[in-house]
Write a protein that holds these residues in place. Structure first.
Motif, PDB file in Angstrom:
ATOM      1  N   TYR A   1      -5.377   4.182   7.084  1.00  0.00           N
ATOM      2  CA  TYR A   1      -4.616   5.437   7.147  1.00  0.00           C
ATOM      3  C   TYR A   1      -3.901   5.691   5.819  1.00  0.00           C
ATOM      4  O   TYR A   1      -3.870   6.812   5.322  1.00  0.00           O
ATOM      5  N   LEU A   2      -3.320   4.641   5.257  1.00  0.00           N
ATOM      6  CA  LEU A   2      -2.568   4.801   4.001  1.00  0.00           C
ATOM      7  C   LEU A   2      -3.499   5.137   2.842  1.00  0.00           C
ATOM      8  O   LEU A   2      -3.158   5.935   1.969  1.00  0.00           O
ATOM      9  N   SER A   3      -4.704   4.555   2.856  1.00  0.00           N
ATOM     10  CA  SER A   3      -5.626   4.818   1.741  1.00  0.00           C
ATOM     11  C   SER A   3      -6.178   6.241   1.820  1.00  0.00           C
ATOM     12  O   SER A   3      -6.666   6.769   0.822  1.00  0.00           O
ATOM     13  N   GLU A   4      -6.061   6.863   3.003  1.00  0.00           N
ATOM     14  CA  GLU A   4      -6.524   8.250   3.141  1.00  0.00           C
ATOM     15  C   GLU A   4      -5.521   9.267   2.593  1.00  0.00           C
ATOM     16  O   GLU A   4      -5.836  10.442   2.444  1.00  0.00           O
TER      17      GLU A   4
ATOM     18  N   LYS B   1       0.839  -1.209   0.000  1.00  0.00           N
ATOM     19  CA  LYS B   1       0.000   0.000   0.000  1.00  0.00           C
ATOM     20  C   LYS B   1       0.872   1.257   0.000  1.00  0.00           C
ATOM     21  O   LYS B   1       0.583   2.228  -0.702  1.00  0.00           O
ATOM     22  N   ILE B   2       1.952   1.228   0.770  1.00  0.00           N
ATOM     23  CA  ILE B   2       2.854   2.389   0.794  1.00  0.00           C
ATOM     24  C   ILE B   2       3.441   2.626  -0.598  1.00  0.00           C
ATOM     25  O   ILE B   2       3.469   3.763  -1.085  1.00  0.00           O
ATOM     26  N   LEU B   3       3.887   1.559  -1.248  1.00  0.00           N
ATOM     27  CA  LEU B   3       4.498   1.715  -2.579  1.00  0.00           C
ATOM     28  C   LEU B   3       3.485   2.291  -3.563  1.00  0.00           C
ATOM     29  O   LEU B   3       3.817   3.133  -4.401  1.00  0.00           O
ATOM     30  N   GLU B   4       2.228   1.873  -3.411  1.00  0.00           N
ATOM     31  CA  GLU B   4       1.174   2.363  -4.301  1.00  0.00           C
ATOM     32  C   GLU B   4       0.918   3.860  -4.090  1.00  0.00           C
ATOM     33  O   GLU B   4       0.882   4.625  -5.049  1.00  0.00           O
ATOM     34  N   VAL B   5       0.777   4.268  -2.833  1.00  0.00           N
ATOM     35  CA  VAL B   5       0.378   5.663  -2.589  1.00  0.00           C
ATOM     36  C   VAL B   5       1.562   6.616  -2.543  1.00  0.00           C
ATOM     37  O   VAL B   5       1.409   7.802  -2.822  1.00  0.00           O
TER      38      VAL B   5
END
Ligand code: TV7
Ligand code: CA
Ligand code: ZN
Length: 376
Positions: free
Chosen positions: A367-370, A242-246
């Protein structure tokens, strides 16, 4: 397994420093790791370099002049005098004023900075400095066995070239010094996995997420005692994806503190060598310039085993190496099995039984998707 250009920084002097006989931090572990790398014949497979020592002036890119000046002057003999004249820079037994402390810091920081430069020049795909990873050091004080924050200095070096750097910390302790340094910027995302609850340094809850422009760019994954490989992976991989994506980092710094291994003297987690190394393997598959650093790790023979294996992972030769240890200068340390392995223990995984790990994973991913996707 595709090959990568790997650069390994090692200073043969580093193993001679000692924090004190009873102190758990043993710089000798870098020498033992180097011995194992030699015995496994890995040195010819990578660029082996000795970095220039970091100067006091370079250290002040993060630390205050007063603190660096103090460190460059302090000795076991004058520590009391220097300390009581001014502010307290060293606190208690965790950070003794040992013989050669400044030289030790200049080796640790010199390696991480040189590694960062070499990655940024495009001369290597993966750079390694097992003498680095000292994540607790603060701008104006030493903390938790760390005096100079080589990680912050390396990331600052990278930010001269690239827009965004991801910092991942799998040491059993919270990476508080690195988090604090970049708490208000959106150019560095920090992500620490650590034991939380009645444990040093006491910071790093899920709700500590950065401030101002940096809001959302600090992520903490607090853990309870006894986490095993499978459970660790079940939170590590989705969170990293998720971190790499955002965030889309241009470079990654992975602090490989080995006190998250099963049986560590100061740690309380239950990772095997393979489980710990699977973090390195997973990040490596992402094909992003990667800096591998050391950190904690207090059961010295297991630290040497794991950093040796992780060097093999960097090279992509981990499936080719014999898990029966080759003869080496420290062979007798590795008995009774003489194997390249750190097995898990039978301790209970306190993260599973109350479902706390599921909640933490869900919250971290939310949190990451926000986060707004990074500007390209
Ligand atoms: C990155 N735990 C560093 C981790 C730093 C942990 C601590 C010790 C310790 C220090 C010693 C010693 C020790 C057996 C263990 C609140 C205190 C309690 C000092 C005795 N034995 C990393 C830092 C942590 C020093 N500190 O993340 C000399 O354990 O918990 C504390 C602080 C006050 C000071 N006392 C411990 O892995 C590299 N220290 C023996 C001799
Ligand atoms: Ca950590
Ligand atoms: Zn630690």
């Amino acid at each position: 397994m595709s090959k990568r250009r790997v650069t390994y920084y090692y200073d043969p002097d580093v193993g001679a420093f000692t924090y004190g006989l009873s102190h758990p931090m043993k710089p000798q572990r870098m020498r033992i790791t180097h011995e194992l790398l030699t015995a496994y014949d890995m040195l010819p497979k990578m660029h082996v370099l000795r970095a220039k020592r970091a100067t006091a002036e370079t250290m002040t890119r993060f630390h205050t002049d007063e603190y660096v000046h103090f460190l460059s002057k302090v000795t076991p003999e004058n520590a009391q005098q220097l300390t009581y004249q001014g502010t307290r820079f060293l606190v208690g037994e965790d950070n003794p004023a040992f013989d050669g402390v400044f030289e030790f810091c200049s080796i640790s920081a010199g390696g991480s900075i040189a590694a960062a430069q070499r990655l940024m020049n495009g001369q290597t795909d993966i750079a390694i400095n097992w003498a680095g990873g000292l994540h607790h050091a603060k701008k104006r004080e030493a903390s938790g066995f760390c005096y100079i924050n080589d990680i912050v200095l390396a990331i600052l070096e990278m930010l001269r070239t690239v827009p965004r750097v991801l910092y991942i910390d799998i040491d059993c302790h919270h990476g508080d010094g690195v988090e604090e340094a970049f708490y208000t910027t959106d150019r560095v995302m920090t992500c620490s996995f650590h034991k939380f609850g009645e444990y040093f340094p006491g910071t790093g809850t899920l709700d500590d997420r950065g401030r101002g422009k940096g809001r959302g760019y600090a992520l903490n994954v607090p853990l309870k005692d006894g986490i095993t490989d499978e459970a660790y992976k079940s939170v590590f991989q989705p969170v990293i994806d998720k971190i790499l994506e955002v965030f889309q980092p241009s470079a990654i710094v992975l602090q490989c503190g080995a006190d998250s291994l099963s049986g560590d003297k100061l740690g309380c987690l239950n990772l095997t060598m393979q489980g710990h190394a699977s973090c390195v393997q997973y990040i490596r598959t992402k094909n992003i310039p990667l800096l591998l650093l050391g950190g904690g790790g207090y059961t010295v023979k297991n630290v040497a085993r794991t950093w040796t294996y992780e060097t093999a992972c960097a090279l992509g030769i981990e499936n080719d190496i014999d898990l029966n240890l080759p003869w080496n200068e420290y062979f007798e340390w590795f008995g009774p099995r003489y194997r390249l392995e750190v097995p898990e223990s039978n301790m209970e995984d306190m993260n599973i039984r109350d479902g706390s790990l599921d909640r933490i994973r869900e919250t971290a991913l939310r949190y990451l998707s926000e986060l707004r996707p990074a500007p390209s």
